[in-house]
Design a protein around this motif. Sequence first.
Motif, PDB file in Angstrom:
ATOM      1  N   UNK A 143       0.831  -1.197   0.000  1.00 21.56           N
ATOM      2  CA  UNK A 143       0.000   0.000   0.000  1.00 21.56           C
ATOM      3  C   UNK A 143       0.870   1.253   0.000  1.00 21.56           C
ATOM      4  N   UNK A 144       1.903   1.232   0.797  1.00 27.50           N
ATOM      5  CA  UNK A 144       2.811   2.386   0.853  1.00 27.50           C
ATOM      6  C   UNK A 144       3.475   2.608  -0.497  1.00 27.50           C
ATOM      7  N   UNK A 145       3.888   1.502  -1.136  1.00 29.08           N
ATOM      8  CA  UNK A 145       4.501   1.604  -2.463  1.00 29.08           C
ATOM      9  C   UNK A 145       3.492   2.137  -3.486  1.00 29.08           C
ATOM     10  N   UNK A 146       2.244   1.668  -3.383  1.00 30.04           N
ATOM     11  CA  UNK A 146       1.199   2.135  -4.295  1.00 30.04           C
ATOM     12  C   UNK A 146       0.991   3.639  -4.148  1.00 30.04           C
ATOM     13  N   UNK A 147       0.885   4.105  -2.906  1.00 26.66           N
ATOM     14  CA  UNK A 147       0.649   5.532  -2.681  1.00 26.66           C
ATOM     15  C   UNK A 147       1.835   6.373  -3.140  1.00 26.66           C
ATOM     16  N   UNK A 148       3.047   5.852  -2.958  1.00 28.04           N
ATOM     17  CA  UNK A 148       4.236   6.544  -3.453  1.00 28.04           C
ATOM     18  C   UNK A 148       4.185   6.649  -4.975  1.00 28.04           C
ATOM     19  N   UNK A 149       3.800   5.557  -5.630  1.00 27.76           N
ATOM     20  CA  UNK A 149       3.678   5.562  -7.080  1.00 27.76           C
ATOM     21  C   UNK A 149       2.616   6.524  -7.571  1.00 27.76           C
TER      22      UNK A 149
END
Length: 201
Positions: A143-149
Motif C-alpha cells: 500500500x505504501x509503495x502504491x501511494x508513493x507511485x
Amino acid sequence: MGRAICVFCASSSRIDRRYLDLAAETGAELARRGHTLVSGGATVSCMGEVARAARAGGARTVGVIPEGLVSVEISDEDNDELIVTPDMRSRKGEMDRRSDAFLVLPGGLGTLEELFEIWTARVLGMHDKPLVILDPWGVYDPLRDLMTGLADQGFARPKIFDAVGWTDSVPEAFDLLERTQPRIEATAEDYTEAVAGPPGE
C-alpha cells in the motif's frame, strides 16, 4: 487526560496468531496510558482482542456495530457502551465523531476502507486528528509503495504522507497518537483532484 482512540483492525478468524497478540498488546498499552477505546463492537478476531485487553487494563471501551452485523460478527456486550447503528456508513460516522485519534492495525477490506476515509479527510483539511498505521510485519508495504507511485505520477500530492504516521512499534504508535498534529491546509486544487483526478484525465 486520555484520548478516545479508535482502533481499526481485522475481524477475520483466519489470520495468524501474531496479529491477535498485536491487538491485545495494543489494547493493554491503550489502557496503560489512560485512553478510551472506540472500536467496531465485535467479539471476534482482533476487534475482540483489543477490547478485552483494554478492559482488562481498566480502560473504558465503546463499541459501534451496524444492526445487520450484530448476529454475524457477535456484538461485544461487555463494552461499557455498545452503539448499534442502522448501517455501515452511519457506523463509521459514529466512530469518527467519538474519536480523538485513529490507529490502524493490519486488516482487510473493511479496515482499508476506514483508513482511506480518515486519511482522505485529513489530507483535505477536514480534521486534524492523528492517524497512525501500526504495521510490524509489513502487511501495508504494498500500500505504501502504491501511494508513493500515485504521488510520483501526479495522482496524489506528496503531503498525503504528512497526514499519516507509520510505525512497527506499539509504544511509538501511541507516542504519535498523543502528539498534537498540525492541520493540513487544503487548496482548491486538492479538492479538484479528490473529485476528478489530475488535469488531463
